[in-house]
Scaffold this active site. Structure first.
Site, PDB file in Angstrom:
ATOM      1  N   SER A  64      -5.577 -13.602   4.333  1.00 27.19           N
ATOM      2  CA  SER A  64      -6.990 -12.739   4.230  1.00 27.19           C
ATOM      3  C   SER A  64      -7.554 -12.653   2.779  1.00 27.19           C
ATOM      4  CB  SER A  64      -6.648 -11.573   5.071  1.00 27.19           C
ATOM      5  OG  SER A  64      -5.807 -10.638   4.441  1.00 27.19           O
ATOM      6  N   ASP A 369     -10.229  -1.380   2.733  1.00 34.35           N
ATOM      7  CA  ASP A 369      -9.609  -0.944   3.762  1.00 34.35           C
ATOM      8  C   ASP A 369      -8.182  -0.643   3.311  1.00 34.35           C
ATOM      9  OD1 ASP A 369      -8.444  -3.442   4.068  1.00 34.35           O
ATOM     10  OD2 ASP A 369      -9.863  -3.827   5.494  1.00 34.35           O
ATOM     11  N   HIS A 372      -6.964  -4.247   1.916  1.00 36.13           N
ATOM     12  CA  HIS A 372      -7.856  -5.264   1.107  1.00 36.13           C
ATOM     13  C   HIS A 372      -8.540  -4.730   0.002  1.00 36.13           C
ATOM     14  CE1 HIS A 372      -7.054  -7.208   4.838  1.00 36.13           C
ATOM     15  NE2 HIS A 372      -6.520  -8.061   4.283  1.00 36.13           N
TER      16      HIS A 372
END
Ligand SMILES: *[C@@H]1O[C@H](CO)[C@@H](O)[C@H](O)[C@H]1NC(C)=O
Ligand SMILES: *[C@@H]1O[C@H](CO)[C@@H](O)[C@H](O)[C@H]1NC(C)=O
Ligand SMILES: *[C@@H]1O[C@H](CO)[C@@H](O)[C@H](O)[C@H]1NC(C)=O
Ligand SMILES: *[C@@H]1O[C@H](CO)[C@@H](O)[C@H](O)[C@H]1NC(C)=O
Ligand SMILES: *[C@@H]1O[C@H](CO)[C@@H](O)[C@H](O)[C@H]1NC(C)=O
Length: 397
Positions: A64, A369, A372
């Site tokens: 990610s 978040d 991340h």
């Protein structure tokens, strides 16, 4: 006498206080100049331009932290495909941040277009010559089957390293069949990047495998071996410039800290990061660097550079005040605190869930978040990485 003396002293004190106050103002003023000036001039002069490295394309495999939209193309209803993700760039692109990622800043510095997600076929074909991104959120280095053999079950099956390699093969088979010679030339001066590990280890931790157990069952050496095998395949395809990222300070992720909150014997560093977790990351990075050393010996014509996210992040934390960060280990976008230590936490990022609160100034946060970085953190991390890799790719030679 006494009274007079004390009055004199207090007069002197008052003078001293005034002097100190003036002095303080001067210090604050001059340090703020110091903070503002180098920051602005920094980007202009101190950070080299990767353009000088002559990369003509970027290909990327990973998780990610470098997913520029693949998982969002497959699953448009996931949170990272919607606001508040992307709020700083006014577009929810599927990047897990309020804006751009490290890979975007690397592409910009190399004077290349942002690396388009493979899953967006129209975009991928358009950018045929400038690279494609195969990274996918949640991706592991090991396959679901390989992890299951170690008693690690994946809740979700995200395209792991071998699947992403398959996409890369498909892409180059198609591309090369059309423009065979150009393709080889292009690969010669393309930058190949790779980042894996965090999701393999995260899945193990979520299932209560201790770090000692993980070290014993060879998870780390298997992850590194999978990365090495993938790099060999890429090199056999013609890659000559490779950037392989280690893992960052994963113990500083809000999700790591919350997961350890019930552990009475957990220890923390001065920033509040889970020490064990960071030590584990360091261990993975050491094994990875040993692996890269071997690869370099086997492929002397290939530049294999280590992307030191661990020290990049350490540097951002060490300098957080001058960089303008106010919150290091709290997520800017999160649900209300009462809801955090719930089962959902172990599966979801929470930003985007019911009851989401977004901080007013994401640029003051390292984390967007629970797992991340913010755009601002990504930019700072990229700056550190760019400075570090520039001489290693011999860009000024
Ligand atoms: C795919 O790429 C095109 C062209 O860049 C862009 O307009 C479109 O929004 C992208 N689609 C998705 C689902 O990301
Ligand atoms: C996997 O878990 C089961 C049940 O907890 C246990 O009996 C078995 O020994 C474990 N296997 C490995 C390889 O850790
Ligand atoms: C490709 O790489 C090889 C070996 O590194 C080099 O000799 C050759 O000049 C390169 N070709 C191009 C077109 O860059
Ligand atoms: C992990 O441990 C926690 C707390 O001891 C427990 O609630 C949870 O069910 C365990 N999870 C697994 C997958 O064993
Ligand atoms: C709790 O913390 C201790 C000390 O860091 C560590 O050894 C242990 O593995 C942790 N327990 C869990 C369940 O993570």
């Amino acid at each position: 006498m006494r009274k007079k003396k004390s009055r004199t002293i207090s007069f002197l004190e008052a003078m001293a206080i005034r002097f100190l106050a003036l002095f303080q103002v001067l210090i604050i003023y001059s340090t703020s100049l110091l903070i503002i000036l180098p920051q602005n001039s920094c980007n202009a002069s101190n950070i080299p331009d990767l353009e000088q490295c002559g990369f003509n394309a970027i290909y990327n495999l990973g998780t990610s932290i470098s997913d520029t939209g693949n998982s969002a193309v497959d699953n448009p209803s996931i949170w990272q495909a919607k606001f508040p993700y992307g709020e700083t760039i006014h577009e929810a692109t599927g990047r897990p941040s309020d804006g751009l990622l490290i890979i975007d800043y690397i592409a910009r510095s190399a004077d290349l277009p942002l690396v388009v997600p493979y899953k967006n076929l129209s975009a991928a074909h358009l950018s045929a010559c400038h690279g494609v991104n195969f990274a996918y959120s949640g991706a592991t280095a090991l396959s679901k089957e390989a992890l299951a053999k170690k008693n690690i079950t994946l809740e979700l099956t995200n395209p792991s390293l071998d699947v992403q390699l398959g996409w890369l093969d498909d892409y180059f088979e198609g591309f090369c069949n059309n423009v065979k010679e150009d393709c080889t030339k292009a690969l010669n001066s393309s930058l190949f990047m790779m980042n894996f590990g965090t999701n393999d280890y995260g899945s193990a931790f979520r299932q209560n495998h201790s770090m000692e157990e993980i070290k014993k069952n060879n998870l780390v050496s298997d992850v590194v071996e999978a990365m090495k095998q993938a790099l060999k395949k890429i090199i056999n395809r013609g890659a000559r410039k490779v950037l392989v990222f280690g893992v960052a300070l994963d113990g500083c992720r809000p999700i790591s800290i919350t997961m350890q909150s019930a552990n009475k014997s957990a220890t923390y560093d001065r920033f509040g990061c889970v020490k064990d977790n960071n030590d584990f990351c360091k261990y993975h990075n050491e094994v990875l660097q040993e692996g890269l050393k071997e690869l370099r010996e086997q492929h002397r014509d290939v530049q294999i550079v280590y992307g030191d996210l661990y020290n990049a992040m350490q540097s951002v934390f060490d300098d957080f005040q001058s960089l303008g960060f106010k919150s290091l280990t709290k997520a800017c976008c999160d649900v209300e605190s009462g809801e955090r230590v719930k089962a959902i936490l172990y599966k979801d990022k929470l930003c985007g869930a019911h009851g989401t609160i977004v901080c007013p100034k994401p640029e003051e946060y390292v984390y967007w978040d629970n797992a991340h970085w913010t755009q601002r953190a990504n930019q700072q991390l990229a700056n550190w990485i760019i400075q570090d890799i520039f001489p290693k790719f011999q860009c000024n030679a």
